[in-house]
Design a protein around this motif. Structure first.
Motif, PDB file in Angstrom:
ATOM      1  N   GLY A 215      41.396  35.215  30.267  1.00  0.00           N
ATOM      2  CA  GLY A 215      41.613  33.768  30.284  1.00  0.00           C
ATOM      3  C   GLY A 215      40.365  33.042  30.750  1.00  0.00           C
ATOM      4  N   ARG A 216      40.469  31.721  30.709  1.00  0.00           N
ATOM      5  CA  ARG A 216      39.351  30.877  31.132  1.00  0.00           C
ATOM      6  C   ARG A 216      39.837  29.910  32.167  1.00  0.00           C
ATOM      7  NH1 ARG A 216      38.050  31.336  25.707  1.00  0.00           N
ATOM      8  NH2 ARG A 216      35.884  31.975  25.394  1.00  0.00           N
ATOM      9  N   VAL A 222      37.563  35.087  32.742  1.00  0.00           N
ATOM     10  CA  VAL A 222      38.080  36.253  33.472  1.00  0.00           C
ATOM     11  C   VAL A 222      38.288  37.388  32.473  1.00  0.00           C
ATOM     12  CG1 VAL A 222      39.893  37.120  34.992  1.00  0.00           C
ATOM     13  CG2 VAL A 222      39.228  34.716  35.113  1.00  0.00           C
ATOM     14  N   ALA A 233      40.180  42.651  37.385  1.00  0.00           N
ATOM     15  CA  ALA A 233      39.934  41.404  36.648  1.00  0.00           C
ATOM     16  C   ALA A 233      38.618  40.863  37.200  1.00  0.00           C
ATOM     17  CB  ALA A 233      41.063  40.410  36.888  1.00  0.00           C
ATOM     18  N   TYR A 279      38.548  41.285  41.174  1.00  0.00           N
ATOM     19  CA  TYR A 279      39.881  41.267  41.776  1.00  0.00           C
ATOM     20  C   TYR A 279      40.738  42.420  41.281  1.00  0.00           C
ATOM     21  CZ  TYR A 279      38.889  36.348  42.622  1.00  0.00           C
ATOM     22  OH  TYR A 279      38.322  35.180  43.028  1.00  0.00           O
TER      23      TYR A 279
HETATM   24  N1  LIG Z   1      43.547  39.129  38.805  1.00  0.00           N
HETATM   25  C1  LIG Z   1      43.924  38.786  37.576  1.00  0.00           C
HETATM   26  N2  LIG Z   1      44.644  39.624  36.821  1.00  0.00           N
HETATM   27  C2  LIG Z   1      45.038  39.268  35.573  1.00  0.00           C
HETATM   28  N3  LIG Z   1      44.751  38.085  34.995  1.00  0.00           N
HETATM   29  C3  LIG Z   1      44.015  37.205  35.695  1.00  0.00           C
HETATM   30  C4  LIG Z   1      43.575  37.497  37.017  1.00  0.00           C
HETATM   31  N4  LIG Z   1      42.882  36.437  37.474  1.00  0.00           N
HETATM   32  C5  LIG Z   1      42.904  35.519  36.493  1.00  0.00           C
HETATM   33  N5  LIG Z   1      43.570  35.979  35.419  1.00  0.00           N
HETATM   34  C6  LIG Z   1      43.794  35.275  34.147  1.00  0.00           C
HETATM   35  O1  LIG Z   1      42.655  34.483  33.861  1.00  0.00           O
HETATM   36  C7  LIG Z   1      43.023  33.110  33.714  1.00  0.00           C
HETATM   37  C8  LIG Z   1      41.905  32.244  34.238  1.00  0.00           C
HETATM   38  O2  LIG Z   1      41.851  32.397  35.643  1.00  0.00           O
HETATM   39  P1  LIG Z   1      41.004  31.420  36.567  1.00  0.00           P
HETATM   40  O3  LIG Z   1      41.360  31.723  37.978  1.00  0.00           O
HETATM   41  O4  LIG Z   1      39.580  31.498  36.198  1.00  0.00           O
HETATM   42  O5  LIG Z   1      41.448  29.994  36.092  1.00  0.00           O
HETATM   43  P2  LIG Z   1      42.659  29.034  36.426  1.00  0.00           P
HETATM   44  O6  LIG Z   1      43.224  29.331  37.776  1.00  0.00           O
HETATM   45  O7  LIG Z   1      43.585  29.095  35.244  1.00  0.00           O
HETATM   46  O8  LIG Z   1      41.921  27.649  36.432  1.00  0.00           O
HETATM   47  P3  LIG Z   1      41.019  26.977  37.584  1.00  0.00           P
HETATM   48  O9  LIG Z   1      40.200  28.073  38.193  1.00  0.00           O
HETATM   49  O10 LIG Z   1      40.198  26.002  36.836  1.00  0.00           O
HETATM   50  O11 LIG Z   1      41.982  26.360  38.542  1.00  0.00           O
HETATM   51  C9  LIG Z   1      44.341  32.979  34.486  1.00  0.00           C
HETATM   52  O12 LIG Z   1      45.115  31.932  33.996  1.00  0.00           O
HETATM   53  C10 LIG Z   1      44.980  34.334  34.250  1.00  0.00           C
HETATM   54  O13 LIG Z   1      45.657  34.312  33.043  1.00  0.00           O
END
Ligand SMILES: Nc1ncnc2c1ncn2[C@@H]1O[C@H](COP(=O)(O)OP(=O)(O)OP(=O)(O)O)[C@@H](O)[C@H]1O
Length: 491
Positions: A215-216, A222, A233, A279
């Motif tokens: 995801g982004r 990520v 991740a 993570y």
């Molecule tokens: N530890 C993880 N395990 C699995 N998927 C993850 C993990 N961390 C993030 N993701 C996936 O990556 C996506 C993007 O995560 P990220 O934390 O960068 O952005 P966000 O929380 O959606 O947005 P923002 O950081 O702008 O608030 C998430 O919505 C999730 O689907």
């Protein structure tokens, strides 16, 4: 040099020094953040093997790829001059300043970062603004110099999320905490987190393959990867800009808080073209994806929703009840709630977390900047910049309303755009919340109107306009815990 590469003689001398008067216990418990249970276990293993407890500690800590420079900083924090002297031959010369400072101050704590900054910057910054492979604390310090925290102008909206906010005032009498403040305290915290080689992450993610993209977010992409035989991740932060660095450092500071419901940060990388955070991989995806049915998984059942509400409440009450100073997450929303394969929730994204008001008599801080995602933030924070644990309680309340209804937190086409306002209006109009149950399960065998009403009631309580009228997270947790539910609901 990694801890496990320490020359035999240096290791032996350090063990002698730190075994004496049980100094290693302070190093392990206070500085390396091992729990009393772990410290006791290390002691027992050493006794059984009639070996040095410090040696055992180094073996354990060394397995996490910690480096001698990190140990040097922890010993500096301990003011253990003989141990610092012992490490001098094996740490980079830029760190020697810490020892001379410690010597000259005769044990008085001091903030040496400025001195190191200048020194390190001259020696290692390349003309193109990138950095060579250098010890990590120096790297961070250098990056700290680059972050224009005070001069950064807020644009009001984050690039990827039109509902994210970051506003500032000219109020000078604020108590804002700066996650990127590169002080002694920060060095102490980050030094306990393993550094990972950028190349290893590239391999782990199949060269940042699109197939691995999970995801982004506002800070970057990520990727799923396999690192050291574990699913991870990897968050690849965009361009090392000020905000990304700020998030990175904020997350690192928070990594000292370990809890079942907090997403563990395994490591970080700063040596490559982009900074990265590593993570635990969460196979269940984010709550956001699950509520919006963006995955192959079926809609969440009520027992899963309960498990999520319960776990997030538990994690938040843990953060809010930190001795003396609560920790405020500041960006609780479904996208930041990650689920493992058993739907156990873990709170992630600590980039905006801040320390709250210190002491029982202080209820809030007035901050200069408001960060977060607008539909999840209460009025007192948006307008008056009052930051307190009640901000997280409000956000949690919105999440509860989403768990019950699966309606978006903000809907431009809805007459009342904010879900919290919409639900309060429904309540005033005495609408039965069961009629608003997530339409993916309403009318199916998975429907649970009474739990839907209960979730909505908790959501409304948490999103009260007056923060004094909101419950604490501990109260929310107890309310959830005290519900009379079948066995399958309990985590
Ligand atoms: N530890 C993880 N395990 C699995 N998927 C993850 C993990 N961390 C993030 N993701 C996936 O990556 C996506 C993007 O995560 P990220 O934390 O960068 O952005 P966000 O929380 O959606 O947005 P923002 O950081 O702008 O608030 C998430 O919505 C999730 O689907």
């Amino acid at each position: 040099m990694y801890i496990y590469q320490l020359p035999f003689e240096v290791n032996k001398e350090l063990c002698r020094l730190l075994d004496s008067d049980d100094n290693w216990k302070e190093l392990a418990g206070v500085h390396m953040k091992y729990s009393p249970f772990d410290v006791n276990e290390i002691e027992q293993v050493a006794k059984r093997q009639t070996s040095s407890p410090t040696a055992q500690l180094f073996i354990r800590w060394g397995q996490l790829n910690h480096r001698v420079e990190e140990l040097f900083i922890l010993l500096y924090r301990m003011k253990h001059i003989p141990a610092l002297r012992c490490l001098v031959p094996v740490v980079d010369s830029r760190f020697h300043r810490l020892l001379s400072k410690q010597d000259s101050n005769k044990g008085v704590r001091c903030n040496d970062t400025a001195g190191i900054n200048e020194n390190a910057n001259q020696q290692t910054a390349k003309a193109d603004g990138t950095y060579s492979s250098i010890p990590i604390p120096v790297m961070l310090i250098q990056k700290g110099i680059q972050i224009p925290v005070s001069s950064r102008v807020s644009n009001g909206v984050s690039p990827n999320d039109e509902s994210s906010v970051e506003t500032s005032t000219n109020n000078t009498s604020t108590n804002d905490t700066k996650p990127s403040g590169l002080d002694d305290e920060l060095i102490k915290k980050i030094s306990a987190i393993p550094m990972v080689d950028y190349e290893e992450l590239k391999i782990a993610t199949n060269n940042w393959s699109d197939n691995n993209l999970l995801g982004r977010g506002g800070f970057g992409q990520v990727y799923k990867g396999v690192w050291k035989l574990s699913a991870v991740a990897v968050k690849r932060l965009r361009n090392n800009d000020g905000r990304s660095n700020k998030e990175l450092i904020g997350e690192m500071c928070l990594n000292q808080y370990r809890h079942d419901n907090i997403l563990p940060l395994y490591g970080y990388s700063l040596g490559g073209p982009e900074a990265c955070l590593v993570y635990q991989y969460m196979a269940g995806g984010s709550l956001e994806q699950r509520l919006r049915c963006k995955t192959v998984h079926p809609p969440l059942t009520w027992s899963q929703r309960y498990k999520i509400a319960h776990g997030v409440a538990r994690g938040l009450q843990y953060l809010h009840t930190m001795a003396g100073t609560p920790l405020i997450h500041g960006d609780i929303k479904p996208a930041n709630i990650l689920l493992d394969q058993c739907i156990m929730p873990k709170i992630g994204d600590f980039g905006l977390a801040r320390k709250g008001p210190y002491g029982e008599e202080r209820t809030h801080l007035k901050v200069s900047r408001v960060h977060g995602t607008r539909p999840y933030l209460p009025d007192e924070y948006l307008r008056s910049h009052y930051l307190s644990p009640a901000v997280d309680v409000f956000s949690y309340g919105v999440v509860m309303l989403e768990l019950a209804t699966a309606l978006p937190a903000m809907e431009r086409t809805r007459a009342v755009q904010l879900l919290s306002d919409f639900m309060h209006l429904q309540n005033r109009e005495r609408v039965d919340f069961a009629a608003l149950e997530d339409r993916n399960i309403r009318g199916t065998p998975n429907s649970n109107p009474s739990l839907c009403r209960e979730f909505a009631a908790i959501g409304l309580h948490c999103t009260q306009y007056n923060r004094q009228e909101r419950p604490t997270m501990l109260e929310v947790y107890k309310r959830l815990d005290g519900m009379n539910l079948p066995e399958k609901y309990f985590p």
